[in-house]
Design an enzyme around this catalytic site. Structure first.
Site, PDB file in Angstrom:
ATOM      1  N   CYS A 100       0.853  -1.200   0.000  1.00  0.00           N
ATOM      2  CA  CYS A 100       0.000   0.000   0.000  1.00  0.00           C
ATOM      3  C   CYS A 100       0.887   1.247   0.000  1.00  0.00           C
ATOM      4  CB  CYS A 100      -0.887   0.038   1.241  1.00  0.00           C
ATOM      5  SG  CYS A 100      -1.912  -1.407   1.468  1.00  0.00           S
TER       6      CYS A 100
ATOM      7  N   ARG B 295       8.079  42.480  -9.074  1.00  0.00           N
ATOM      8  CA  ARG B 295       8.578  43.262  -7.923  1.00  0.00           C
ATOM      9  C   ARG B 295       9.858  44.015  -8.296  1.00  0.00           C
ATOM     10  NH1 ARG B 295       7.679  45.688  -3.049  1.00  0.00           N
ATOM     11  NH2 ARG B 295       9.471  45.453  -1.662  1.00  0.00           N
TER      12      ARG B 295
ATOM     13  N   GLN C 276      21.203  38.596 -10.814  1.00  0.00           N
ATOM     14  CA  GLN C 276      21.717  37.234 -11.041  1.00  0.00           C
ATOM     15  C   GLN C 276      21.395  36.277  -9.895  1.00  0.00           C
ATOM     16  OE1 GLN C 276      25.873  37.365 -12.040  1.00  0.00           O
ATOM     17  NE2 GLN C 276      25.527  38.510 -13.919  1.00  0.00           N
TER      18      GLN C 276
ATOM     19  N   ILE D 178      12.566  34.569  -2.320  1.00  0.00           N
ATOM     20  CA  ILE D 178      12.372  35.490  -3.451  1.00  0.00           C
ATOM     21  C   ILE D 178      11.233  36.471  -3.144  1.00  0.00           C
ATOM     22  CG2 ILE D 178      11.633  35.616  -5.883  1.00  0.00           C
ATOM     23  CD1 ILE D 178      13.258  33.113  -6.420  1.00  0.00           C
TER      24      ILE D 178
ATOM     25  N   GLU E 132       5.127   8.337   5.344  1.00  0.00           N
ATOM     26  CA  GLU E 132       5.304   7.329   4.281  1.00  0.00           C
ATOM     27  C   GLU E 132       6.766   6.956   4.120  1.00  0.00           C
ATOM     28  OE1 GLU E 132       2.806   6.155   2.267  1.00  0.00           O
ATOM     29  OE2 GLU E 132       1.174   7.521   2.736  1.00  0.00           O
ATOM     30  N   GLY E 133       7.476   6.886   5.249  1.00  0.00           N
ATOM     31  CA  GLY E 133       8.906   6.590   5.222  1.00  0.00           C
ATOM     32  C   GLY E 133       9.667   7.893   5.230  1.00  0.00           C
TER      33      GLY E 133
ATOM     34  N   PHE F   6      19.660  -0.890   8.273  1.00  0.00           N
ATOM     35  CA  PHE F   6      18.541  -0.508   9.149  1.00  0.00           C
ATOM     36  C   PHE F   6      18.810  -0.878  10.606  1.00  0.00           C
ATOM     37  CE2 PHE F   6      16.119  -0.435   5.223  1.00  0.00           C
ATOM     38  CZ  PHE F   6      15.359   0.693   5.423  1.00  0.00           C
TER      39      PHE F   6
HETATM   40  C1  LIG Z   1       0.982  14.629   9.413  1.00  0.00           C
HETATM   41  C2  LIG Z   1       1.274  13.175   9.434  1.00  0.00           C
HETATM   42  C3  LIG Z   1       0.362  12.279   8.896  1.00  0.00           C
HETATM   43  C4  LIG Z   1       0.595  10.902   8.960  1.00  0.00           C
HETATM   44  N1  LIG Z   1      -0.342  10.018   8.463  1.00  0.00           N
HETATM   45  C5  LIG Z   1      -0.199   8.687   8.702  1.00  0.00           C
HETATM   46  C6  LIG Z   1      -1.233   7.749   8.359  1.00  0.00           C
HETATM   47  O1  LIG Z   1      -2.268   8.128   7.774  1.00  0.00           O
HETATM   48  N2  LIG Z   1      -1.086   6.441   8.702  1.00  0.00           N
HETATM   49  C7  LIG Z   1       0.033   5.977   9.333  1.00  0.00           C
HETATM   50  O2  LIG Z   1       0.097   4.785   9.626  1.00  0.00           O
HETATM   51  N3  LIG Z   1       1.055   6.833   9.655  1.00  0.00           N
HETATM   52  C8  LIG Z   1       0.957   8.164   9.360  1.00  0.00           C
HETATM   53  N4  LIG Z   1       1.978   9.045   9.699  1.00  0.00           N
HETATM   54  C9  LIG Z   1       3.134   8.524  10.435  1.00  0.00           C
HETATM   55  C10 LIG Z   1       4.431   8.578   9.657  1.00  0.00           C
HETATM   56  O3  LIG Z   1       4.434   7.601   8.646  1.00  0.00           O
HETATM   57  C11 LIG Z   1       5.570   8.432  10.669  1.00  0.00           C
HETATM   58  O4  LIG Z   1       5.651   9.671  11.368  1.00  0.00           O
HETATM   59  C12 LIG Z   1       6.897   8.104  10.020  1.00  0.00           C
HETATM   60  O5  LIG Z   1       6.884   6.796   9.505  1.00  0.00           O
HETATM   61  C13 LIG Z   1       8.069   8.233  10.996  1.00  0.00           C
HETATM   62  O6  LIG Z   1       7.803   7.601  12.200  1.00  0.00           O
HETATM   63  P1  LIG Z   1       8.074   8.394  13.577  1.00  0.00           P
HETATM   64  O7  LIG Z   1       7.386   9.718  13.487  1.00  0.00           O
HETATM   65  O8  LIG Z   1       7.675   7.483  14.693  1.00  0.00           O
HETATM   66  O9  LIG Z   1       9.618   8.671  13.604  1.00  0.00           O
HETATM   67  P2  LIG Z   1      10.778   7.657  14.076  1.00  0.00           P
HETATM   68  O10 LIG Z   1      10.603   6.336  13.412  1.00  0.00           O
HETATM   69  O11 LIG Z   1      10.854   7.691  15.563  1.00  0.00           O
HETATM   70  O12 LIG Z   1      12.059   8.349  13.469  1.00  0.00           O
HETATM   71  C14 LIG Z   1      12.677   9.496  14.064  1.00  0.00           C
HETATM   72  C15 LIG Z   1      13.949   9.801  13.303  1.00  0.00           C
HETATM   73  O13 LIG Z   1      14.841   8.666  13.388  1.00  0.00           O
HETATM   74  C16 LIG Z   1      15.235   8.266  12.087  1.00  0.00           C
HETATM   75  N5  LIG Z   1      15.430   6.811  12.062  1.00  0.00           N
HETATM   76  C17 LIG Z   1      14.556   5.852  12.452  1.00  0.00           C
HETATM   77  N6  LIG Z   1      15.071   4.633  12.260  1.00  0.00           N
HETATM   78  C18 LIG Z   1      16.299   4.806  11.726  1.00  0.00           C
HETATM   79  C19 LIG Z   1      17.334   3.933  11.270  1.00  0.00           C
HETATM   80  N7  LIG Z   1      17.205   2.612  11.302  1.00  0.00           N
HETATM   81  N8  LIG Z   1      18.468   4.490  10.794  1.00  0.00           N
HETATM   82  C20 LIG Z   1      18.611   5.836  10.711  1.00  0.00           C
HETATM   83  N9  LIG Z   1      17.679   6.714  11.114  1.00  0.00           N
HETATM   84  C21 LIG Z   1      16.535   6.201  11.607  1.00  0.00           C
HETATM   85  C22 LIG Z   1      14.104   8.706  11.164  1.00  0.00           C
HETATM   86  O14 LIG Z   1      14.550   8.871   9.828  1.00  0.00           O
HETATM   87  C23 LIG Z   1      13.700  10.027  11.811  1.00  0.00           C
HETATM   88  O15 LIG Z   1      14.530  11.059  11.347  1.00  0.00           O
HETATM   89  C24 LIG Z   1       1.774  10.426   9.569  1.00  0.00           C
HETATM   90  C25 LIG Z   1       2.717  11.344  10.067  1.00  0.00           C
HETATM   91  C26 LIG Z   1       2.480  12.691  10.012  1.00  0.00           C
HETATM   92  C27 LIG Z   1       3.497  13.653  10.570  1.00  0.00           C
END
Ligand SMILES: Cc1cc2nc3c(=O)[nH]c(=O)nc-3n(C[C@H](O)[C@H](O)[C@H](O)COP(=O)(O)OP(=O)(O)OC[C@H]3O[C@@H](n4cnc5c(N)ncnc54)[C@H](O)[C@@H]3O)c2cc1C
Length: 392
Positions: free
Chosen positions: A246, A276, A287, A345, A371-372, A391
């Site tokens: 998905c 502007r 430039q 800008i 979404e990652g 990972f």
């Molecule tokens: C506005 C909004 C809408 C969303 N909608 C949905 C939705 O509809 N459904 C849903 O299921 N989710 C949803 N999400 C969740 C979103 O997919 C997650 O926020 C996202 O996957 C990151 O998870 P986390 O916020 O827990 O961050 P974490 O996983 O805690 O990550 C924190 C930081 O650590 C880094 N990190 C984590 N693991 C590693 C690793 N192995 N190596 C290096 N760096 C790492 C990450 O890149 C990030 O910078 C939404 C999020 C937001 C903000």
């Protein structure tokens, strides 16, 4: 907010690569965004409200299930049409595109792909028309980038399943009629379940105080001993691969959507730079400003080529998840950088709601994370090219 004078850039004549159907679909979406989204979106974002009045229009332009077959109420279009619709909607606002992405790729797609025929017939036509709105529950408070660690679970109670746990950051949750929820069975295997609003023990508290995607409603999903009928389990695929499929579809839409946000920022900045005047001349004649604009159109053009090629690969069923990751990551970062440059800008005007740029910039801070995350997509590419998993 200023009138929407958007003109789409097409520096490499990419329209030559599109079919008449692609162009028709795009122009319907573009016209609708100009007419029904641009005039109301700034106020909706300022008020932090999802503008529910646009649901009907989203359905009419085919934004709910663009590639779902017509027999289930979808638009039966190809992947490039799907991408173009997402591009046009996100040109208006990433929050509106998020609503459409979730409905199409994270709710309709799993029901179509992994659902029973009865589930398809019950839910898909209503989701396509906007009569039902859906959300997708994968992320949990303690499991974001690592969804496989989820603790939400269900137990087999004979004539029903008993669901417990919580999901966080769920787009559309506060108003969704149904949720596609990913949870572990007693053996620890992940399955999708359709949970309906009104089921006892199911609540969807709203997430407040967001500075980003303010016109999209975000919330939690709480399951406190929710009795889910057995016929609500998606029967045709289980395991983490199911929600990841998905996400592939949604990430593909984001790769196109981000181009829309970038195009809007570029177009606004270009027009402003020509109008502007400072030091007796248009600021676009300096430039330093030309460098910004030239780099923006270069990056937009590269992103368009990436998205178009990815769309062709998806139409042929050949796109890999890693290719989708690359496009999502590249195009969202591209859009975020362009929003930041475009904001400069416009000088002081760039921070106001008179123009869309600051809203796009704030929105893209979520798009780069959901979404990652940006980092996670980089690791996917790294793993793909080296064969080594960074990972863990
Ligand atoms: C506005 C909004 C809408 C969303 N909608 C949905 C939705 O509809 N459904 C849903 O299921 N989710 C949803 N999400 C969740 C979103 O997919 C997650 O926020 C996202 O996957 C990151 O998870 P986390 O916020 O827990 O961050 P974490 O996983 O805690 O990550 C924190 C930081 O650590 C880094 N990190 C984590 N693991 C590693 C690793 N192995 N190596 C290096 N760096 C790492 C990450 O890149 C990030 O910078 C939404 C999020 C937001 C903000």
């Amino acid at each position: 907010m200023k009138p929407d004078l958007f003109e789409a850039p097409d520096y490499y004549n990419l329209d030559d690569l599109l079919t008449e159907e692609h162009k028709l679909v795009r122009s319907a979406a573009r016209d609708w965004v100009k007419r029904d989204v641009s005039p109301i979106i700034e106020e909706a974002a300022q008020k932090a409200e999802f503008p529910k009045e646009i649901i009907k229009g989203l359905a009419e332009i085919g934004a709910f299930g663009p590639y779902i077959p017509e027999e289930y109420g979808g638009a039966g279009l190809d992947q490039i049409s799907y991408g173009l619709i997402m591009q046009e909607i996100e040109r208006g606002d990433s929050g509106v595109r998020s609503t459409a992405s979730v409905q199409s790729s994270l709710v309709m797609y799993p029901i179509f792909k992994f659902g029973s025929e009865a589930q398809r017939k019950t839910y898909l036509p209503k989701l396509a028309s906007g009569e039902f709105m859906g959300c997708f529950g994968l992320t949990e408070p303690d499991h974001g980038s690592n969804p496989g660690g989820m603790v939400t679970n269900f137990k087999d109670k004979g004539d029903h399943y008993l669901l417990n746990g919580a999901k966080m950051w769920i787009s559309n949750a506060p108003f969704a009629d149904i949720a596609v929820v990913w949870a572990k069975d007693e053996s620890g295997r992940i399955h999708g379940l359709i949970v309906e609003r009104g089921m006892e023990g199911f609540s969807t508290p709203t997430t407040h105080n967001k500075w980003s995607l303010r016109a999209s409603a975000t919330g939690e999903l709480i399951f406190d001993n929710v009795k889910v009928p057995k016929e609500n389990l998606l029967p045709n695929k289980s395991g983490l691969g199911a929600p990841l499929m998905c996400l592939d579809s949604a990430r593909f839409g984001i790769a196109w959507g981000a181009i829309g946000a970038a195009m809007d920022c570029y177009d606004t900045a270009l027009r402003y730079a020509k109008e502007r005047e400072q030091f007796g001349k248009p600021i676009g004649s300096f430039q330093l400003q030309q460098k910004k604009l030239a780099e923006m159109i270069t990056e937009i053009t590269k992103a368009q080529l990436l998205a178009w090629r990815l769309g062709s690969l998806r139409n042929e069923g050949k796109a890999t998840s890693a290719q989708i990751s690359m496009a999502k990551r590249n195009n969202v970062e591209m859009a975020l950088k362009i929003a930041r440059e475009a904001r400069q800008i416009l000088g002081g005007m760039g921070i106001t709601g008179e123009y869309s740029i600051m809203r796009h910039m704030m929105n893209l801070e979520s798009v780069v994370t959901y979404e990652g995350t940006h980092d996670i997509h980089l690791l996917i590419t790294g793993m793909d090219v080296t064969g080594l998993n960074a990972f863990k």
